[in-house]
Design an enzyme around this catalytic site. Sequence first.
Site, PDB file in Angstrom:
ATOM      1  N   ARG A 231      29.988  62.949  21.309  1.00 34.47           N
ATOM      2  CA  ARG A 231      28.716  62.249  21.168  1.00 34.47           C
ATOM      3  C   ARG A 231      28.460  62.014  19.679  1.00 34.47           C
ATOM      4  O   ARG A 231      28.686  62.904  18.838  1.00 34.47           O
ATOM      5  CB  ARG A 231      27.561  63.062  21.764  1.00 34.47           C
ATOM      6  N   HIS A 279      32.456  53.072  22.654  1.00 34.28           N
ATOM      7  CA  HIS A 279      32.281  54.120  23.683  1.00 34.28           C
ATOM      8  C   HIS A 279      33.135  53.818  24.927  1.00 34.28           C
ATOM      9  O   HIS A 279      32.621  53.657  26.038  1.00 34.28           O
ATOM     10  CB  HIS A 279      30.806  54.256  24.076  1.00 34.28           C
TER      11      HIS A 279
HETATM   12  P1  NDP Z   1      33.090  70.587  28.811  1.00 36.31           P
HETATM   13  O1  NDP Z   1      31.748  71.102  29.150  1.00 36.31           O
HETATM   14  O2  NDP Z   1      34.207  70.751  29.771  1.00 36.31           O
HETATM   15  O3  NDP Z   1      33.566  71.205  27.425  1.00 36.31           O
HETATM   16  C1  NDP Z   1      32.687  71.337  26.335  1.00 36.31           C
HETATM   17  C2  NDP Z   1      33.401  72.082  25.236  1.00 36.31           C
HETATM   18  O4  NDP Z   1      32.545  72.100  24.069  1.00 36.31           O
HETATM   19  C3  NDP Z   1      33.696  73.554  25.585  1.00 36.31           C
HETATM   20  O5  NDP Z   1      34.921  73.932  25.004  1.00 36.31           O
HETATM   21  C4  NDP Z   1      32.541  74.284  24.899  1.00 36.31           C
HETATM   22  O6  NDP Z   1      32.813  75.628  24.532  1.00 36.31           O
HETATM   23  C5  NDP Z   1      32.390  73.451  23.647  1.00 36.31           C
HETATM   24  N1  NDP Z   1      31.099  73.640  23.014  1.00 36.31           N
HETATM   25  C6  NDP Z   1      29.864  73.488  23.548  1.00 36.31           C
HETATM   26  N2  NDP Z   1      28.923  73.748  22.638  1.00 36.31           N
HETATM   27  C7  NDP Z   1      29.570  74.092  21.500  1.00 36.31           C
HETATM   28  C8  NDP Z   1      29.161  74.473  20.208  1.00 36.31           C
HETATM   29  N3  NDP Z   1      27.860  74.609  19.880  1.00 36.31           N
HETATM   30  N4  NDP Z   1      30.110  74.736  19.278  1.00 36.31           N
HETATM   31  C9  NDP Z   1      31.439  74.662  19.592  1.00 36.31           C
HETATM   32  N5  NDP Z   1      31.888  74.306  20.817  1.00 36.31           N
HETATM   33  C10 NDP Z   1      30.967  74.022  21.749  1.00 36.31           C
HETATM   34  O7  NDP Z   1      32.885  69.018  28.480  1.00 36.31           O
HETATM   35  P2  NDP Z   1      33.979  67.851  28.571  1.00 36.31           P
HETATM   36  O8  NDP Z   1      35.194  68.295  27.852  1.00 36.31           O
HETATM   37  O9  NDP Z   1      34.107  67.376  29.969  1.00 36.31           O
HETATM   38  O10 NDP Z   1      33.241  66.710  27.748  1.00 36.31           O
HETATM   39  C11 NDP Z   1      32.860  66.917  26.403  1.00 36.31           C
HETATM   40  C12 NDP Z   1      31.974  65.772  25.962  1.00 36.31           C
HETATM   41  O11 NDP Z   1      32.749  64.587  25.768  1.00 36.31           O
HETATM   42  C13 NDP Z   1      30.918  65.349  26.996  1.00 36.31           C
HETATM   43  O12 NDP Z   1      29.789  66.198  26.932  1.00 36.31           O
HETATM   44  C14 NDP Z   1      30.603  63.926  26.584  1.00 36.31           C
HETATM   45  O13 NDP Z   1      29.541  63.953  25.666  1.00 36.31           O
HETATM   46  C15 NDP Z   1      31.896  63.465  25.874  1.00 36.31           C
HETATM   47  N6  NDP Z   1      32.604  62.415  26.609  1.00 36.31           N
HETATM   48  C16 NDP Z   1      32.822  61.221  25.984  1.00 36.31           C
HETATM   49  C17 NDP Z   1      33.514  60.221  26.623  1.00 36.31           C
HETATM   50  C18 NDP Z   1      33.802  58.937  25.919  1.00 36.31           C
HETATM   51  O14 NDP Z   1      34.210  57.968  26.572  1.00 36.31           O
HETATM   52  N7  NDP Z   1      33.650  58.876  24.623  1.00 36.31           N
HETATM   53  C19 NDP Z   1      34.005  60.392  27.989  1.00 36.31           C
HETATM   54  C20 NDP Z   1      33.780  61.718  28.539  1.00 36.31           C
HETATM   55  C21 NDP Z   1      33.107  62.680  27.857  1.00 36.31           C
HETATM   56  P3  NDP Z   1      33.076  76.776  25.651  1.00 36.31           P
HETATM   57  O15 NDP Z   1      34.496  76.543  26.105  1.00 36.31           O
HETATM   58  O16 NDP Z   1      32.881  78.034  24.913  1.00 36.31           O
HETATM   59  O17 NDP Z   1      32.066  76.542  26.745  1.00 36.31           O
HETATM   60  C1  OXD Z   2      30.699  60.542  29.629  1.00 31.64           C
HETATM   61  C2  OXD Z   2      30.871  59.364  28.810  1.00 31.64           C
HETATM   62  O1  OXD Z   2      29.961  61.430  29.226  1.00 31.64           O
HETATM   63  O2  OXD Z   2      31.401  58.355  29.322  1.00 31.64           O
HETATM   64  O3  OXD Z   2      31.304  60.626  30.707  1.00 31.64           O
HETATM   65  O4  OXD Z   2      30.535  59.365  27.633  1.00 31.64           O
END
Ligand code: NDP
Ligand code: OXD
Length: 316
Positions: A231, A279
């Site tokens: 994000r 995006h």
């Molecule tokens: P997950 O919930 O599976 O993973 C989130 C990861 O972030 C985990 O490893 C978590 O740690 C870590 N995390 C959360 N908070 C913190 C913090 N404060 N400091 C360090 N690490 C942190 O999410 P996804 O992997 O499925 O997706 C991640 C993000 O990608 C989504 O929230 C979305 O915003 C974005 N996204 C963007 C897309 C695009 O097209 N650009 C498409 C899909 C997603 P822990 O393992 O300890 O819980």
């Molecule tokens: C998602 C994205 O969060 O597309 O899935 O950004």
Amino acid sequence: MKLAVWDPDEPLRRWRDALTQHAGELGLAIEVFDARAEPDTQADFALVWKPPADWLAGQLGLRAVFNLGAGVDAVLPLMRSHAPDVPLIRLEDAGMGRQMADYVAEAVLHAYRRMPDYAVQQSRRQWQSLPLAPRGGFHVGFLGLGQMGLAAARRIAAMDFPVLACTRSGRARDGVDPAWPLYALDHLDEFLAACRVLVVLLPLTAHTRGLLDWRALQQLPAGAHLVSAGRGAVVDAHDLLELLDSGHLAGATLDVFAEEPLPADDALWQHPRVRITPHVAAATLVGPAAAQVMRKIAAIERGEAPGGVVDAGLGY
Ligand code: NDP
Ligand code: OXD
């Protein structure tokens, strides 16, 4: 059971066809309707992407809300105020991991093969080969190693780049290679100092907003690259530009922005070392997403807890 779909990006027909097919396979009878066309109809389950608050507030019998994406930052504040007791369930990969791995692989190779430097040389009609860093020393760090981060990290490791990661908890999920150095957030600076490419795949939460400011980005080694596809508001774009201009950072590939679409007058558009995509790193795929949602509804019907329930306290 009644399923409401609020999705401004897809015609209802695509969701209805896919959901009905998977419900049939699971022996469930469903009725799917377009919540945007019938805002007053009550649903048992809702599938949403950026729904309006007043519609959510008027849905009084919801058993669960499915977010039609991985990131819940747009819907979670509405759930907190209008449906605090209804579980919010996000997509877990559902075909997005492979897309994200493609996106990150391209960006890492772009950085490794010094394409930003060659682009500058091309603009000067300059014919000069540049030395390559030894691959084994070109460390690719993943800030966030969830569904998206892990899919991308596995691809990068398969391409023989050394991988490291930093997460909130510092705990490895299933599928994480125990050989990858894994840092908890309180060791963020140490982690950043080791990354030749930093891949940011964090959710947007109260703790991640603005996390990568000038001070944090300055911890990256000189000549490092940034890939941001979680994000936009996690990275301070003003500070990023300063570090690109000073030469501390060699390039950035950005898919997400604090304001989307990125305003036409934003300085990022013009920067010679910034690549911008709108995006698109990993889009929601209707087929796999509908299959996953129906499997989770079937689990709820059996009285089981589905995966992907958002922790409202953590924000993801
Ligand atoms: P997950 O919930 O599976 O993973 C989130 C990861 O972030 C985990 O490893 C978590 O740690 C870590 N995390 C959360 N908070 C913190 C913090 N404060 N400091 C360090 N690490 C942190 O999410 P996804 O992997 O499925 O997706 C991640 C993000 O990608 C989504 O929230 C979305 O915003 C974005 N996204 C963007 C897309 C695009 O097209 N650009 C498409 C899909 C997603 P822990 O393992 O300890 O819980
Ligand atoms: C998602 C994205 O969060 O597309 O899935 O950004």
